[in-house]
Design an enzyme around this catalytic site. Structure first.
Site, PDB file in Angstrom:
ATOM      1  N   SER A   1      20.579  -9.060   9.219  1.00  0.00           N
ATOM      2  CA  SER A   1      20.658  -9.166  10.672  1.00  0.00           C
ATOM      3  C   SER A   1      19.283  -8.895  11.270  1.00  0.00           C
ATOM      4  O   SER A   1      18.268  -8.993  10.570  1.00  0.00           O
ATOM      5  CB  SER A   1      21.700  -8.166  11.202  1.00  0.00           C
ATOM      6  OG  SER A   1      22.006  -8.446  12.549  1.00  0.00           O
ATOM      7  N   ASN A   2      19.211  -8.563  12.533  1.00  0.00           N
ATOM      8  CA  ASN A   2      17.946  -8.275  13.203  1.00  0.00           C
ATOM      9  C   ASN A   2      18.224  -7.311  14.349  1.00  0.00           C
ATOM     10  O   ASN A   2      19.382  -7.081  14.700  1.00  0.00           O
ATOM     11  CB  ASN A   2      17.301  -9.592  13.683  1.00  0.00           C
ATOM     12  CG  ASN A   2      18.220 -10.313  14.649  1.00  0.00           C
ATOM     13  OD1 ASN A   2      18.460  -9.849  15.739  1.00  0.00           O
ATOM     14  ND2 ASN A   2      18.759 -11.459  14.215  1.00  0.00           N
ATOM     15  N   PRO A   3      17.157  -6.746  14.963  1.00  0.00           N
ATOM     16  CA  PRO A   3      17.400  -5.670  15.943  1.00  0.00           C
ATOM     17  C   PRO A   3      17.741  -6.139  17.354  1.00  0.00           C
ATOM     18  O   PRO A   3      17.653  -5.337  18.293  1.00  0.00           O
ATOM     19  CB  PRO A   3      16.062  -4.906  15.962  1.00  0.00           C
ATOM     20  CG  PRO A   3      15.080  -5.704  15.181  1.00  0.00           C
ATOM     21  CD  PRO A   3      15.719  -6.955  14.704  1.00  0.00           C
TER      22      PRO A   3
END
Ligand code: CTP
Length: 396
Positions: free
Chosen positions: A203-205
């Site tokens: 995923s990513n932030p």
């Protein structure tokens, strides 16, 4: 504006409503019916408002002031929080025997009601009728929402007052030009998650703040808004329909239907570009020092939707580390976008998680416009301003 409490248990939240509005830079005064004082004290309203409340004791004084008219002339808006069934009924029939109903008919330009009552009362035909009358008089209602209710044994139901945090945006919306009225707006937001096994994912932030701000802004401007959101801790903006998804595949699936009759798609989601070629059904144990992971591309959602595009306006976001403008223009052409909002990950205005963002708008034919550093909510309005002239004529 005047924030008026009437006699329901949610009146304990009226001081918080006053505080949130003051924090948003708005000038507030408090008013209260006698029954409101069964739940909240005069002093707590006075402290939260920073001035003496308007109530029955301050109404009929021998100083020659006709206080409800004076207050109505001062106020640009009246927020009734909480609004009981009785307060709604009084106002709908034009009564003036308590300070709140008297204020309502004394010429305040905008009135916002925050109903709070039990589910049976809210759905009763008499209350429905009164609500319709208020709307016909040009008043606005915010909520109620589904949540825990006060009555013993009742549990959760529709009838809870909206949370004080939601009020400043709703008040701003009262004064907002409704230039997206009759429009259907679709927004994607947040990250996506691609699971490797039941407990791990790529995923990513992304926080989702940009997309949620676009959804809130479009709603405030009168649009009917669907927000397709990857995992995010944010509350759904009031009046927005949210569909929660996790993976890129699910996000595409959730967008396809509403895209067909949308006027606008704003694709702020930070879609994970890769997923595991095979998702393990059991947790992957850590056998070795090295573990190879085979990845395959997730669907490119914008490319997939381009197939179904008629005359929808489509806006993409792009995060680039170098050669931003050329790459963004090329992306706009390839993905058939009206424009791309280009932002950069590694600056002080970093988009991920923050409340501010700085974007450069790049159109498919290479026009470039640099916007200043703005709060995401203001940036959302700037983006919608640029969408407006591109929208198809409203079909009647
Ligand atoms: N996007 C999408 N589907 C994906 C990945 C991205 O629809 N699988 C959307 C994003 O929501 C964004 C736009 O495409 O609006 C640009 O995302 P970006 O990742 O910058 O585009 P890519 O074409 O994947 O960029 P690159 O080729 O540089 O990886």
């Amino acid at each position: 504006m005047v924030v008026a409490a009437t006699g329901g248990v949610a009146a304990i939240k009226t001081p918080a409503v006053l505080r949130r509005l003051r924090e948003a830079g708005m000038g507030v005064r408090a008013a209260a019916t006698e029954d409101a004082y069964r739940f909240v004290t005069r002093l707590s309203l006075a402290v939260a408002a920073g001035s003496e409340p308007f109530d029955r004791s301050a109404w009929f004084t021998a100083d020659g002031q006709v206080r409800h008219l004076e207050w109505a002339a001062w106020a640009d808006a009246l927020v009734v929080a909480p609004a009981t069934a009785d307060a709604i009924s009084s106002a709908a029939s034009g009564r003036a025997d308590d300070v709140v109903s008297a204020l309502v008919i004394s010429g305040i330009p905008k009135v916002l009601w925050l109903p709070a009552m039990n589910t049976a009362m809210w759905s009763h035909p008499a209350v429905r009728r009164n609500v319709e009358r208020l709307e016909a008089d040009g008043h606005t209602l915010l909520g109620p929402v589904i949540g825990p209710l006060a009555a013993r044994g009742e549990g959760a139901g529709l009838g809870r007052m909206v949370e004080p945090d939601a009020v400043p945006a709703a008040v701003e919306a009262l004064f907002q030009e409704r230039d997206f009225e009759g429009r259907k707006v679709l927004v994607s937001a947040g990250p996506t998650r691609e699971y490797l096994d039941p407990v791990r994912f790529l995923s990513n932030p992304s926080s989702g703040k940009m997309g949620y701000a676009v959804a809130e802004a479009a709603r405030a401007r009168g649009a009917s808004v669907t927000l397709v959101s990857g995992p995010s801790a944010l509350d759904v903006p009031v009046g927005v329909e949210r569909i929660r998804v996790e993976s890129a595949g699910q996000m595409l699936g959730a967008l396809i239907g509403p895209f067909a009759d949308a006027d606008l798609l704003v694709m702020t989601a930070a879609v994970a570009d890769w997923r595991a070629a095979e998702v393990a059904t059991e947790k992957i144990a850590k056998f070795d020092e090295r573990q190879a992971l085979e990845l395959v591309r997730t669907p490119d959602i914008l490319m997939a939707l381009a197939e179904y595009r008629r005359d929808q306006v489509v806006v993409g976001f792009s995060m680039e580390t170098d050669k931003g403008v050329e790459r963004a223009a090329e992306k706009a052409r390839r993905k058939r976008l009206d424009f791309v909002c280009l932002n950069y990950p590694a600056t002080e205005d970093s988009a991920f998680g923050g409340d501010f963002n700085r974007v450069t708008v790049v159109t498919s034919n290479g026009e470039v416009e640099e916007l200043p550093r703005l709060r995401k909510r203001e940036l959302a309005d700037s983006i919608l301003d640029r969408v407006l002239p591109r929208l198809r004529p409203i079909q009647s």
